[in-house]
Write a protein that holds these residues in place. Sequence first.
Motif, PDB file in Angstrom:
ATOM      1  N   GLN A 172       0.858  -1.173   0.000  1.00  0.00           N
ATOM      2  CA  GLN A 172       0.000   0.000   0.000  1.00  0.00           C
ATOM      3  C   GLN A 172       0.892   1.220   0.000  1.00  0.00           C
ATOM      4  N   VAL A 173       0.415   2.299  -0.590  1.00  0.00           N
ATOM      5  CA  VAL A 173       1.182   3.540  -0.584  1.00  0.00           C
ATOM      6  C   VAL A 173       0.499   4.531   0.347  1.00  0.00           C
ATOM      7  N   ARG A 174       1.279   5.440   0.861  1.00  0.00           N
ATOM      8  CA  ARG A 174       0.718   6.528   1.666  1.00  0.00           C
ATOM      9  C   ARG A 174       0.044   7.512   0.715  1.00  0.00           C
ATOM     10  N   ARG A 175      -1.188   7.880   1.014  1.00  0.00           N
ATOM     11  CA  ARG A 175      -2.006   8.578   0.038  1.00  0.00           C
ATOM     12  C   ARG A 175      -2.219  10.035   0.428  1.00  0.00           C
ATOM     13  N   PRO A 176      -2.265  10.924  -0.553  1.00  0.00           N
ATOM     14  CA  PRO A 176      -2.674  12.314  -0.267  1.00  0.00           C
ATOM     15  C   PRO A 176      -4.114  12.336   0.222  1.00  0.00           C
ATOM     16  N   CYS A 177      -4.459  13.377   0.980  1.00  0.00           N
ATOM     17  CA  CYS A 177      -5.785  13.418   1.606  1.00  0.00           C
ATOM     18  C   CYS A 177      -6.916  13.542   0.589  1.00  0.00           C
ATOM     19  N   TYR A 178      -6.639  14.051  -0.613  1.00  0.00           N
ATOM     20  CA  TYR A 178      -7.721  14.123  -1.594  1.00  0.00           C
ATOM     21  C   TYR A 178      -8.086  12.741  -2.130  1.00  0.00           C
ATOM     22  N   LEU A 179      -7.272  11.728  -1.778  1.00  0.00           N
ATOM     23  CA  LEU A 179      -7.578  10.341  -2.128  1.00  0.00           C
ATOM     24  C   LEU A 179      -7.870   9.502  -0.891  1.00  0.00           C
ATOM     25  N   SER A 180      -8.222  10.147   0.208  1.00  0.00           N
ATOM     26  CA  SER A 180      -8.644   9.420   1.397  1.00  0.00           C
ATOM     27  C   SER A 180      -9.884   8.589   1.076  1.00  0.00           C
ATOM     28  N   ASP A 181      -9.953   7.374   1.613  1.00  0.00           N
ATOM     29  CA  ASP A 181     -11.037   6.439   1.316  1.00  0.00           C
ATOM     30  C   ASP A 181     -12.388   7.048   1.705  1.00  0.00           C
ATOM     31  N   LEU A 182     -13.312   7.109   0.749  1.00  0.00           N
ATOM     32  CA  LEU A 182     -14.607   7.746   0.966  1.00  0.00           C
ATOM     33  C   LEU A 182     -15.743   6.755   1.225  1.00  0.00           C
ATOM     34  N   ARG A 183     -15.440   5.467   1.261  1.00  0.00           N
ATOM     35  CA  ARG A 183     -16.516   4.478   1.314  1.00  0.00           C
ATOM     36  C   ARG A 183     -17.332   4.545   2.598  1.00  0.00           C
ATOM     37  N   GLN A 184     -16.724   4.989   3.705  1.00  0.00           N
ATOM     38  CA  GLN A 184     -17.449   5.047   4.978  1.00  0.00           C
ATOM     39  C   GLN A 184     -17.913   6.452   5.337  1.00  0.00           C
ATOM     40  N   VAL A 185     -17.707   7.399   4.449  1.00  0.00           N
ATOM     41  CA  VAL A 185     -18.086   8.785   4.733  1.00  0.00           C
ATOM     42  C   VAL A 185     -19.602   8.923   4.691  1.00  0.00           C
ATOM     43  N   SER A 186     -20.156   9.662   5.631  1.00  0.00           N
ATOM     44  CA  SER A 186     -21.580   9.970   5.632  1.00  0.00           C
ATOM     45  C   SER A 186     -21.826  11.141   4.684  1.00  0.00           C
ATOM     46  N   ILE A 187     -22.707  10.950   3.704  1.00  0.00           N
ATOM     47  CA  ILE A 187     -22.944  11.947   2.663  1.00  0.00           C
ATOM     48  C   ILE A 187     -24.224  12.716   2.966  1.00  0.00           C
ATOM     49  N   ALA A 188     -24.127  14.030   2.983  1.00  0.00           N
ATOM     50  CA  ALA A 188     -25.302  14.864   3.194  1.00  0.00           C
ATOM     51  C   ALA A 188     -26.297  14.672   2.052  1.00  0.00           C
ATOM     52  N   GLY A 189     -27.586  14.752   2.389  1.00  0.00           N
ATOM     53  CA  GLY A 189     -28.618  14.503   1.388  1.00  0.00           C
ATOM     54  C   GLY A 189     -28.544  15.427   0.193  1.00  0.00           C
ATOM     55  N   ASN A 190     -28.138  16.692   0.422  1.00  0.00           N
ATOM     56  CA  ASN A 190     -28.069  17.626  -0.701  1.00  0.00           C
ATOM     57  C   ASN A 190     -26.831  17.417  -1.565  1.00  0.00           C
ATOM     58  N   PRO A 225       7.604   7.201   4.040  1.00  0.00           N
ATOM     59  CA  PRO A 225       6.937   5.972   3.613  1.00  0.00           C
ATOM     60  C   PRO A 225       6.156   5.232   4.684  1.00  0.00           C
ATOM     61  N   GLU A 226       6.044   5.750   5.914  1.00  0.00           N
ATOM     62  CA  GLU A 226       5.369   4.977   6.946  1.00  0.00           C
ATOM     63  C   GLU A 226       3.898   4.776   6.598  1.00  0.00           C
ATOM     64  N   ILE A 227       3.469   3.537   6.600  1.00  0.00           N
ATOM     65  CA  ILE A 227       2.078   3.195   6.364  1.00  0.00           C
ATOM     66  C   ILE A 227       1.696   2.108   7.335  1.00  0.00           C
ATOM     67  N   GLN A 228       0.411   1.828   7.438  1.00  0.00           N
ATOM     68  CA  GLN A 228      -0.025   0.754   8.313  1.00  0.00           C
ATOM     69  C   GLN A 228       0.396  -0.580   7.715  1.00  0.00           C
ATOM     70  N   PRO A 229       0.659  -1.571   8.561  1.00  0.00           N
ATOM     71  CA  PRO A 229       1.103  -2.873   8.045  1.00  0.00           C
ATOM     72  C   PRO A 229       0.084  -3.462   7.082  1.00  0.00           C
ATOM     73  N   VAL A 230       0.600  -4.162   6.077  1.00  0.00           N
ATOM     74  CA  VAL A 230      -0.246  -4.879   5.134  1.00  0.00           C
ATOM     75  C   VAL A 230       0.024  -6.362   5.291  1.00  0.00           C
ATOM     76  N   PRO A 231      -0.915  -7.215   4.934  1.00  0.00           N
ATOM     77  CA  PRO A 231      -0.679  -8.657   5.047  1.00  0.00           C
ATOM     78  C   PRO A 231       0.524  -9.079   4.216  1.00  0.00           C
ATOM     79  N   SER A 232       1.235 -10.049   4.680  1.00  0.00           N
ATOM     80  CA  SER A 232       2.441 -10.516   3.976  1.00  0.00           C
ATOM     81  C   SER A 232       2.058 -11.490   2.879  1.00  0.00           C
ATOM     82  N   VAL A 233       1.341 -10.974   1.905  1.00  0.00           N
ATOM     83  CA  VAL A 233       0.915 -11.763   0.755  1.00  0.00           C
ATOM     84  C   VAL A 233       1.822 -11.434  -0.414  1.00  0.00           C
ATOM     85  N   TRP A 234       2.231 -12.447  -1.145  1.00  0.00           N
ATOM     86  CA  TRP A 234       3.124 -12.235  -2.294  1.00  0.00           C
ATOM     87  C   TRP A 234       2.404 -12.669  -3.551  1.00  0.00           C
TER      88      TRP A 234
END
Length: 579
Positions: free
Chosen positions: A404-422, A569-578
């Motif tokens: 995984q790469v460390r991401r800029p905030c404009y690419l922060s994961d949006l899947r769990q964000v609460s979206i306003a109705g408007n 480069p610090e990121i959260q650990p990822v599974p050791s899958v190859w």
Amino acid sequence: AASGQELTFPEEQRSPVVLSLEAVQLPVPWLCGFFWTRAYKTIPGPTLRAKPGETLTITVENNLGPGPGYDTCDLKNANVGWFMNPATICALNFTNLHTHGLHVSPSGNSDNIWTMLKPGEKFTYEIKIPPNHMPGLFWYHPHVHHATAAQAGGGAHGALIVDDPVGYLPKAIEDMPEKLMFLSLVNVAKEMRLEHWGLSKDGGEVQTTQYMWKNPVYPEWRFDDVDNFMNEHGDALGLDSAIAPQLVVNGQYRPKLTLEEGKWYRLRFVFASIEQRVEVYPRPPEGESGAFCVFQLLAKDGIYLNEAPREINRVYMASGSRADVAVSCNCASHGENRCRAVLQYEAIWQPMGFGGMAVTMEDTKEALMSIELNPAQRQDDASSIHYFWAKNDVGVAPPLPQFQVRRPCYLSDLRQVSIAGNNRHTIELPQMYPMQVNYDGNGKVWGHEVPEPLDHIPVGSILEWKMSGIRYHPFHLHVNPFQIIEVWGDPYYQVGDWHDTLFSTTSDDATIRVNVDGFTGHMIAHCHLLEHEDNGMMSFFQLEGEEGAHFEDAWKYDAQCYNLDYPGPEIQPVPSVWR
């Protein structure tokens, strides 16, 4: 270049650069000739490289001859919004520049498609790349409304690479040799028609006549011989006069690429076309034991996957798409000095459909290029302690680490964000007509006059759009990329992936989210089948508020995202899958 020659690569340049748009001859060896088109001296143009935080200074010189402008576009009485409309193809020798996929300002002398250069004029763009810009693969091309298909689809395009910061990638990925694979789909008959429609508005057929040189198929081939829509895709309809489109890589027809067996390479694909999508995949050559190649997907549309690599069988690309693919090949038999594989492509045309199912009206299957392997050295001595390894694993590339790469905030994961109705809306790209972008059921064809914006959006907002029509029309968004939230059964476009161009292979519907980050101005949205865009399937959102504003809660969804320079480069650990 002739078939079978070693693949060559465009010249790489760094800012400041000069792009001269000129009339050039594009070889079409499948017809034993050439035709005139527009390009930045070569097809593709030079590859531009920059680093996050740099200002990209590009002077565009319009060295095309005199040609009609908007004053000769007869759009007032034209039935704009209808496909195959001669009245909507014009201004073919006016130009500007769009940096497709870059997260930059759309205003002033930045990535501003309202800029217009007449023949003989020049303009200097100053495109400030944010310090937290995701490194990746992008491209540039003209974006003059009513002339984009003829120019960008005709050869005026080139790659743009934002470099990876030092330490951004695992060493196994960082050390891969890069090979740019700029794919240009050449549709000679369509280009001739666009030229005829555009330049005939200035009066006189002499301007629109293009002859093919030494063409045994059509000895005096010109537009008038293929002057209707059916002949552009006649392969699907059995027309003898048809000329099927062909795919060239870095301007070459069926070249070869020499690689080392058992070594990973990073192939950086860009796809430019007027219409159609392509699928590219490796296969052994017919009648030979050949070589087998593995594809591992690293990034799409200039944005690394959330978890990479991802094993794929083929690359799917709409007009405007990019893909970074790690590839390694090994020989099926060890008795030959060399072996080879073939990169095959399918150019698929699906202009209409029923009930969300797209009907394939043309499917051109051809060899794109060959991959020739220099075999790895092997130890066949059975007494050697390395004998087993040598007989079974030499020539096979080592597995790649999942990362995984460390991401800029404009690419922060949006899947769990609460979206306003408007901020929840619908966008429809109509299946047939009219050629327009509908927003919450309303839209207007972009003809000669710029329409009103679809909406006014504050910078820093998170939007959710339910998309429809993406099986027939690749949806492209300027300024801000989007994240896929829902899509049905697509093998390539997956939930969580980021894109700036979406053309589903399985579903007419999807849900996406957009982080409206940093920049005020006009955010263009359009179909990237370029003639559809020229016909009017384009609109825009007006981004308002504070320049430089960000989504304030981005840190809640990615605690290590960054808005300034890459912090390390610090990121959260990822599974050791190859892989």
